[in-house]
Design an enzyme around this catalytic site. Structure first.
Site, PDB file in Angstrom:
ATOM      1  N   ARG A 112       0.882  -1.172   0.000  1.00 21.28           N
ATOM      2  CA  ARG A 112       0.000   0.000   0.000  1.00 21.28           C
ATOM      3  C   ARG A 112       0.907   1.205   0.000  1.00 21.28           C
ATOM      4  O   ARG A 112       1.718   1.392   0.925  1.00 21.28           O
ATOM      5  CB  ARG A 112      -0.925   0.011   1.212  1.00 21.28           C
ATOM      6  CG  ARG A 112      -1.628   1.339   1.377  1.00 21.28           C
ATOM      7  CD  ARG A 112      -2.736   1.309   2.392  1.00 21.28           C
ATOM      8  NE  ARG A 112      -3.868   0.568   1.888  1.00 21.28           N
ATOM      9  CZ  ARG A 112      -5.096   0.619   2.425  1.00 21.28           C
ATOM     10  NH1 ARG A 112      -5.323   1.369   3.473  1.00 21.28           N
ATOM     11  NH2 ARG A 112      -6.083  -0.083   1.919  1.00 21.28           N
ATOM     12  N   HIS A 139      -7.568   0.805  -6.367  1.00 26.65           N
ATOM     13  CA  HIS A 139      -7.729  -0.086  -5.205  1.00 26.65           C
ATOM     14  C   HIS A 139      -8.413  -1.377  -5.688  1.00 26.65           C
ATOM     15  O   HIS A 139      -9.561  -1.654  -5.331  1.00 26.65           O
ATOM     16  CB  HIS A 139      -8.553   0.634  -4.138  1.00 26.65           C
ATOM     17  CG  HIS A 139      -8.485   0.009  -2.778  1.00 26.65           C
ATOM     18  ND1 HIS A 139      -7.654  -1.055  -2.471  1.00 26.65           N
ATOM     19  CD2 HIS A 139      -9.163   0.295  -1.620  1.00 26.65           C
ATOM     20  CE1 HIS A 139      -7.814  -1.381  -1.198  1.00 26.65           C
ATOM     21  NE2 HIS A 139      -8.723  -0.581  -0.668  1.00 26.65           N
ATOM     22  N   ASP A 230     -17.474   7.070  -1.161  1.00 23.63           N
ATOM     23  CA  ASP A 230     -16.224   6.919  -0.420  1.00 23.63           C
ATOM     24  C   ASP A 230     -15.940   8.266   0.241  1.00 23.63           C
ATOM     25  O   ASP A 230     -16.576   9.281  -0.073  1.00 23.63           O
ATOM     26  CB  ASP A 230     -15.096   6.507  -1.393  1.00 23.63           C
ATOM     27  CG  ASP A 230     -13.783   6.174  -0.691  1.00 23.63           C
ATOM     28  OD1 ASP A 230     -13.791   5.977   0.545  1.00 23.63           O
ATOM     29  OD2 ASP A 230     -12.735   6.121  -1.377  1.00 23.63           O
ATOM     30  N   CYS A 269     -16.426   1.416   0.884  1.00 26.18           N
ATOM     31  CA  CYS A 269     -15.251   0.580   1.172  1.00 26.18           C
ATOM     32  C   CYS A 269     -14.796   0.708   2.623  1.00 26.18           C
ATOM     33  O   CYS A 269     -14.098  -0.166   3.130  1.00 26.18           O
ATOM     34  CB  CYS A 269     -14.111   0.926   0.217  1.00 26.18           C
ATOM     35  SG  CYS A 269     -13.465   2.601   0.425  1.00 26.18           S
TER      36      CYS A 269
END
Ligand code: CP
Ligand code: NVA
Length: 310
Positions: A112, A139, A230, A269
């Site tokens: 990440r 992602h 998001d 998410c």
């Protein structure tokens, strides 16, 4: 590295649609296989014994960190959790050298990081599979879990429609890739300043994907089968005040949700900011499937690991 064949999980648009379909299906199968088992129990067909996954985190994470760790253990393997700042990478060692060295110790690397270039460079020089655990660009692991979640609640996603409301960010990029690869319609409602990456939209258009961008959240949500949002301020974003101002009209609230199909699901998410991109009534309401979505990160990661590690 030339001559070395490996399966990286970098982005949904660079993996064949058939392979992606199998990854989602394997996620469903792995989830079903765990019914009645404790979280720490190995899977009936745990197949990554003696395999070691290195996880590099240059940004915070709850779901990605824990689901990869738990998932690898359930598959019979082990993990190494590495903070970017604790490695020589944080003192200027090159990505290329880091990739070549880690390849001598571990069987796969999940990273990440901010810069997508870093991910690509790591994958170029690593001799073991590299997995994108989120970059500023995309992602993809999240989308495998999201597609699983939609399908377990509402059946096959092909031919259905999804509305994305808010920032055209990294998760939005992966939704665009997914829309093309899995054959569903995606309507993105974003202010001009935070519209999705134009190159990603061009790719979708070239692929004849049903991907549309509008500034009108109501129009995007009308009759749709899934509403997604998001955070307005992603990790690393600096302009929080401006983002809040421009993104406020894209909040997913009860009034907006009422425009979707009666059986529409709401997804996020996570982490979420209640009262900002989504109201409490929606995210904690009957249409929300956010905790199934979070759980599915576990099953999705395992499917991705099995695909990468063979
Ligand atoms: N959705 C997601 O990737 O969560 P984390 O940042 O907690 O990993
Ligand atoms: N867009 C968010 C996703 C977090 C999982 C971020 O990049 O911070």
């Amino acid at each position: 590295m030339a001559g070395v064949s490996k399966q990286d999980f970098l982005d949904l648009h660079v993996i064949a649609a058939e392979a992606l379909r199998k990854i989602v299906d394997e996620g469903h199968r792995l989830k079903a296989a765990r019914r009645g088992l404790g979280q720490a129990a190995p899977d009936p067909d745990a197949r990554q014994q003696d395999k070691l996954l290195a996880m590099i985190f240059e940004k915070p994470s709850t779901r990605t960190r824990v689901s990869f760790d738990a998932g690898m253990r359930q598959l019979g393997g082990q993990t190494l959790n590495l903070g970017g700042g604790e490695m020589q990478l944080g003192r200027g060692e090159t990505i290329a050298d880091t990739a070549r060295v880690l390849s001598r110790y571990v069987d796969a690397i999940m990273i990440r990081t901010s810069g997508h270039d870093k991910l690509l460079e790591l994958a170029e020089y690593a001799e073991v599979p590299v997995i994108n655990g989120l970059t500023n660009f995309s992602h993809p692991c999240q989308l495998i879990a999201d597609l699983m979640t939609f399908e377990e609640h509402r059946g096959p996603i092909a031919g259905r429609s999804v509305a994305w409301c808010g920032d055209g960010n990294n998760v939005a990029t992966s939704w665009i890739h997914a829309a093309v690869q899995f054959g569903f319609e995606l309507r993105l409602a974003c202010p001009d300043e935070f519209a999705p990456d134009p190159a990603v939209l061009r790719w979708a258009a070239d692929q004849r994907g049903k991907v549309h961008v509008t500034a009108d959240a109501q129009a995007a949500v009308e009759g749709t089968h899934c509403v997604v949002t998001d955070t307005w301020v992603s990790m690393g974003d600096k302009d929080a005040e401006r983002r809040h101002k421009l993104l406020a009209p894209y909040q997913v609230n009860e009034k907006l949700m009422d425009l979707a199909a009666v059986d529409a699901v709401f997804m996020h998410c996570l982490p979420a900011h209640r009262g900002e991109e989504v109201t409490v009534g929606v995210i904690d309401g009957p249409q929300s499937v956010i905790f199934d979505e979070a759980e599915n990160r576990l099953h999705a990661q395992k499917s991705i690991l099995n695909w990468c590690l063979g």
